[in-house]
Design a protein around this motif. Structure first.
Motif, PDB file in Angstrom:
ATOM      1  N   ILE A   2       0.867  -9.536  -3.350  1.00 20.72           N
ATOM      2  CA  ILE A   2      -0.106  -8.853  -2.494  1.00 20.72           C
ATOM      3  C   ILE A   2      -0.881  -9.880  -1.699  1.00 20.72           C
ATOM      4  CG2 ILE A   2      -2.054  -7.264  -2.423  1.00 20.72           C
ATOM      5  CD1 ILE A   2      -1.124  -6.200  -5.130  1.00 20.72           C
ATOM      6  N   LEU A   3      -0.847  -9.746  -0.378  1.00 18.16           N
ATOM      7  CA  LEU A   3      -1.638 -10.598   0.507  1.00 18.16           C
ATOM      8  C   LEU A   3      -3.042 -10.020   0.580  1.00 18.16           C
ATOM      9  CD1 LEU A   3       0.975 -11.000   3.400  1.00 18.16           C
ATOM     10  CD2 LEU A   3       0.420 -12.688   1.641  1.00 18.16           C
ATOM     11  N   GLY A   4      -4.021 -10.766   0.067  1.00 10.76           N
ATOM     12  CA  GLY A   4      -5.384 -10.279   0.003  1.00 10.76           C
ATOM     13  C   GLY A   4      -5.757  -9.887  -1.415  1.00 10.76           C
ATOM     14  N   ALA A   5      -7.060  -9.715  -1.653  1.00 10.40           N
ATOM     15  CA  ALA A   5      -7.497  -9.443  -3.028  1.00 10.40           C
ATOM     16  C   ALA A   5      -8.721  -8.539  -3.091  1.00 10.40           C
ATOM     17  CB  ALA A   5      -7.799 -10.761  -3.733  1.00 10.40           C
ATOM     18  N   GLY A   6      -8.861  -7.648  -2.121  1.00  8.26           N
ATOM     19  CA  GLY A   6      -9.996  -6.731  -2.124  1.00  8.26           C
ATOM     20  C   GLY A   6      -9.694  -5.425  -2.835  1.00  8.26           C
ATOM     21  N   ALA A   7     -10.473  -4.377  -2.532  1.00  7.43           N
ATOM     22  CA  ALA A   7     -10.321  -3.086  -3.202  1.00  7.43           C
ATOM     23  C   ALA A   7      -8.958  -2.460  -2.933  1.00  7.43           C
ATOM     24  CB  ALA A   7     -11.428  -2.135  -2.760  1.00  7.43           C
ATOM     25  N   THR A   8      -8.446  -2.625  -1.711  1.00 11.13           N
ATOM     26  CA  THR A   8      -7.134  -2.068  -1.394  1.00 11.13           C
ATOM     27  C   THR A   8      -6.039  -2.797  -2.155  1.00 11.13           C
ATOM     28  OG1 THR A   8      -7.908  -1.441   0.804  1.00 11.13           O
ATOM     29  CG2 THR A   8      -5.538  -1.468   0.466  1.00 11.13           C
ATOM     30  N   ALA A   9      -6.209  -4.107  -2.352  1.00 12.06           N
ATOM     31  CA  ALA A   9      -5.249  -4.872  -3.149  1.00 12.06           C
ATOM     32  C   ALA A   9      -5.224  -4.362  -4.590  1.00 12.06           C
ATOM     33  CB  ALA A   9      -5.595  -6.354  -3.115  1.00 12.06           C
ATOM     34  N   ALA A  10      -6.367  -3.953  -5.098  1.00 14.66           N
ATOM     35  CA  ALA A  10      -6.427  -3.428  -6.469  1.00 14.66           C
ATOM     36  C   ALA A  10      -5.636  -2.133  -6.593  1.00 14.66           C
ATOM     37  CB  ALA A  10      -7.870  -3.208  -6.891  1.00 14.66           C
ATOM     38  N   SER A  11      -5.849  -1.182  -5.673  1.00 16.04           N
ATOM     39  CA  SER A  11      -5.160   0.107  -5.774  1.00 16.04           C
ATOM     40  C   SER A  11      -3.668  -0.028  -5.507  1.00 16.04           C
ATOM     41  CB  SER A  11      -5.779   1.136  -4.828  1.00 16.04           C
ATOM     42  OG  SER A  11      -5.713   0.703  -3.481  1.00 16.04           O
ATOM     43  N   THR A  12      -3.287  -0.863  -4.532  1.00 11.97           N
ATOM     44  CA  THR A  12      -1.858  -1.032  -4.257  1.00 11.97           C
ATOM     45  C   THR A  12      -1.186  -1.863  -5.349  1.00 11.97           C
ATOM     46  OG1 THR A  12      -2.396  -2.875  -2.755  1.00 11.97           O
ATOM     47  CG2 THR A  12      -2.007  -0.711  -1.761  1.00 11.97           C
ATOM     48  N   GLY A  13      -1.914  -2.790  -5.950  1.00  9.49           N
ATOM     49  CA  GLY A  13      -1.367  -3.544  -7.069  1.00  9.49           C
ATOM     50  C   GLY A  13      -1.099  -2.656  -8.264  1.00  9.49           C
ATOM     51  N   LEU A  14      -2.027  -1.754  -8.542  1.00  8.77           N
ATOM     52  CA  LEU A  14      -1.816  -0.788  -9.626  1.00  8.77           C
ATOM     53  C   LEU A  14      -0.654   0.141  -9.305  1.00  8.77           C
ATOM     54  CD1 LEU A  14      -5.529   0.037 -10.411  1.00  8.77           C
ATOM     55  CD2 LEU A  14      -3.909  -0.991 -12.007  1.00  8.77           C
ATOM     56  N   ALA A  15      -0.515   0.507  -8.025  1.00 13.00           N
ATOM     57  CA  ALA A  15       0.614   1.345  -7.624  1.00 13.00           C
ATOM     58  C   ALA A  15       1.927   0.619  -7.875  1.00 13.00           C
ATOM     59  CB  ALA A  15       0.493   1.725  -6.153  1.00 13.00           C
ATOM     60  N   ALA A  16       1.967  -0.686  -7.588  1.00 13.54           N
ATOM     61  CA  ALA A  16       3.177  -1.470  -7.848  1.00 13.54           C
ATOM     62  C   ALA A  16       3.532  -1.440  -9.332  1.00 13.54           C
ATOM     63  CB  ALA A  16       2.984  -2.906  -7.370  1.00 13.54           C
ATOM     64  N   VAL A  17       2.520  -1.518 -10.179  1.00 19.44           N
ATOM     65  CA  VAL A  17       2.755  -1.446 -11.620  1.00 19.44           C
ATOM     66  C   VAL A  17       3.283  -0.067 -11.998  1.00 19.44           C
ATOM     67  CG1 VAL A  17       1.702  -1.637 -13.905  1.00 19.44           C
ATOM     68  CG2 VAL A  17       1.001  -3.205 -12.080  1.00 19.44           C
ATOM     69  N   SER A  31       0.791  -6.119   2.135  1.00 18.78           N
ATOM     70  CA  SER A  31      -0.184  -6.846   2.952  1.00 18.78           C
ATOM     71  C   SER A  31      -1.436  -5.997   3.132  1.00 18.78           C
ATOM     72  CB  SER A  31       0.392  -7.188   4.327  1.00 18.78           C
ATOM     73  OG  SER A  31      -0.617  -7.781   5.136  1.00 18.78           O
ATOM     74  N   THR A  32      -2.570  -6.553   2.705  1.00 20.14           N
ATOM     75  CA  THR A  32      -3.859  -5.883   2.915  1.00 20.14           C
ATOM     76  C   THR A  32      -4.732  -6.702   3.869  1.00 20.14           C
ATOM     77  OG1 THR A  32      -5.020  -6.961   1.064  1.00 20.14           O
ATOM     78  CG2 THR A  32      -3.729  -4.985   0.563  1.00 20.14           C
ATOM     79  N   ILE A  33      -4.121  -7.671   4.543  1.00 19.65           N
ATOM     80  CA  ILE A  33      -4.870  -8.545   5.442  1.00 19.65           C
ATOM     81  C   ILE A  33      -4.788  -8.036   6.877  1.00 19.65           C
ATOM     82  CG2 ILE A  33      -4.556 -10.550   3.942  1.00 19.65           C
ATOM     83  CD1 ILE A  33      -2.369 -11.530   5.847  1.00 19.65           C
ATOM     84  N   PRO A  34      -5.768  -8.352   7.715  1.00 19.20           N
ATOM     85  CA  PRO A  34      -5.739  -7.879   9.107  1.00 19.20           C
ATOM     86  C   PRO A  34      -4.662  -8.571   9.924  1.00 19.20           C
ATOM     87  CG  PRO A  34      -7.592  -9.361   8.755  1.00 19.20           C
ATOM     88  CD  PRO A  34      -6.990  -9.120   7.401  1.00 19.20           C
ATOM     89  N   VAL A  35      -4.363  -7.981  11.061  1.00 17.78           N
ATOM     90  CA  VAL A  35      -3.333  -8.525  11.957  1.00 17.78           C
ATOM     91  C   VAL A  35      -3.653  -9.954  12.353  1.00 17.78           C
ATOM     92  CG1 VAL A  35      -2.397  -8.300  14.288  1.00 17.78           C
ATOM     93  CG2 VAL A  35      -2.550  -6.293  12.814  1.00 17.78           C
ATOM     94  N   ALA A  36      -4.910 -10.247  12.584  1.00 12.70           N
ATOM     95  CA  ALA A  36      -5.302 -11.596  13.021  1.00 12.70           C
ATOM     96  C   ALA A  36      -4.943 -12.660  11.993  1.00 12.70           C
ATOM     97  CB  ALA A  36      -6.799 -11.639  13.310  1.00 12.70           C
ATOM     98  N   ALA A  37      -4.804 -12.289  10.735  1.00 16.83           N
ATOM     99  CA  ALA A  37      -4.481 -13.250   9.675  1.00 16.83           C
ATOM    100  C   ALA A  37      -2.979 -13.372   9.432  1.00 16.83           C
ATOM    101  CB  ALA A  37      -5.188 -12.843   8.385  1.00 16.83           C
TER     102      ALA A  37
END
Length: 265
Positions: free
Chosen positions: A120-135, A184-190
């Motif tokens: 997962i690119l990034g580590a905010g709240a969206t990374a948490a929910s999508t990481g749990l979804a991956a599990v 990817s939970t990071i913005p386009v600019a990154a």
């Protein structure tokens, strides 16, 4: 009955488009608005609402704030550590999280291969929910790719607490673990050229961005692509059903979202 999406900023949200399309498809005389609610103001805002308000969608920065002020919180919201859905009950507001089941459904719509590992690119709240979804989808190992390992610790702990007991690591943003799913939970600019080149052959790429679209990562991808709109629609479906107690017209909601994004160019 009245519903709304709350957050700050909020003007960009497609949630009104999706929910209103659902109401129209089912012939419901409901309304759905956007309301700007800043961090720290959620409890006050809830106190101003009368009985005509049935449901609220929450976006940043309110998802974790709601956990502290709503007494009735679902198991999956506690698992994620965030509430994105509030439903009025006879005894007050109940909190739930539809990001988790929405992410699972979004991936399975576009990719039917095995998911044994994820990055997962990034580590905010969206990374948490999508990481749990991956599990939930089968990943026994998840790697958070973040610039600041210390700031990623809360998200790492949330994913690691899943009952399946996945292995969760934190690595620099430029690390390249071999995985079945990249989120990817990071913005386009990154999304730099180096990052895009490194991940173009990921078997499945889930980019939570929906505007602008396509992103650099998805434009270069050779595998399955899951979009932010896929996530938005699939999390809106259980949310709609929690609000209305009726089956959500998924395809009507998706078509409305696609049309709205097309109109934005």
């Amino acid at each position: 009955m009245r519903c709304a999406v709350l957050g700050d900023p909020i003007e960009h949200s497609l949630s009104p488009v999706l929910h209103r399309a659902g109401y129209e498809a089912l012939g419901l005389a409901w309304t759905y608005q956007t309301r700007r609610v800043k961090s720290g103001d959620l409890a006050w805002f809830l106190s101003t609402l009368d009985e005509s308000w049935r449901g609220l969608s929450l976006t940043m920065p309110l998802k974790r704030e709601a956990m502290a002020i709503v007494a009735d919180v679902s198991h999956r919201a506690r698992l994620v550590g965030a509430v994105n859905t509030l439903v009025r009950t006879t005894y007050g507001w109940a909190g739930d999280n539809t990001d988790l089941p929405g992410a699972v459904a979004a991936v399975r719509e576009r990719y039917d291969g095995p998911i044994r590992s994820a990055a997962i690119l990034g580590a905010g709240a969206t990374a948490a929910s999508t990481g749990l979804a991956a599990v939930e989808l089968g990943a026994g190992a998840v790697t958070l790719l973040a610039r600041d390992a210390a700031r990623a610790e809360e998200t790492r702990a949330v994913i690691a607490a899943h009952p399946a007991a996945p292995t969760v690591a934190v690595a620099p943003l430029d690390a390249r673990p071999e995985v079945d799913l990249l989120v990817s939970t990071i913005p386009v600019a990154a999304q730099t050229d180096d990052l895009v080149a490194a991940w173009r052959e990921a078997p499945a790429l889930f980019d939570v961005v929906y505007d602008p679209w396509p992103t650099p990562l998805t434009s270069a991808a050779t595998g399955a692509v899951i979009s932010g709109l896929d996530l938005l629609v699939n999390q809106a479906v259980p949310q709609f059903e929690l609000f209305t107690s009726q089956p959500a017209p998924l395809e009507a909601m998706r078509a409305a979202g696609e049309a709205a994004l097309g109109a934005r160019g």
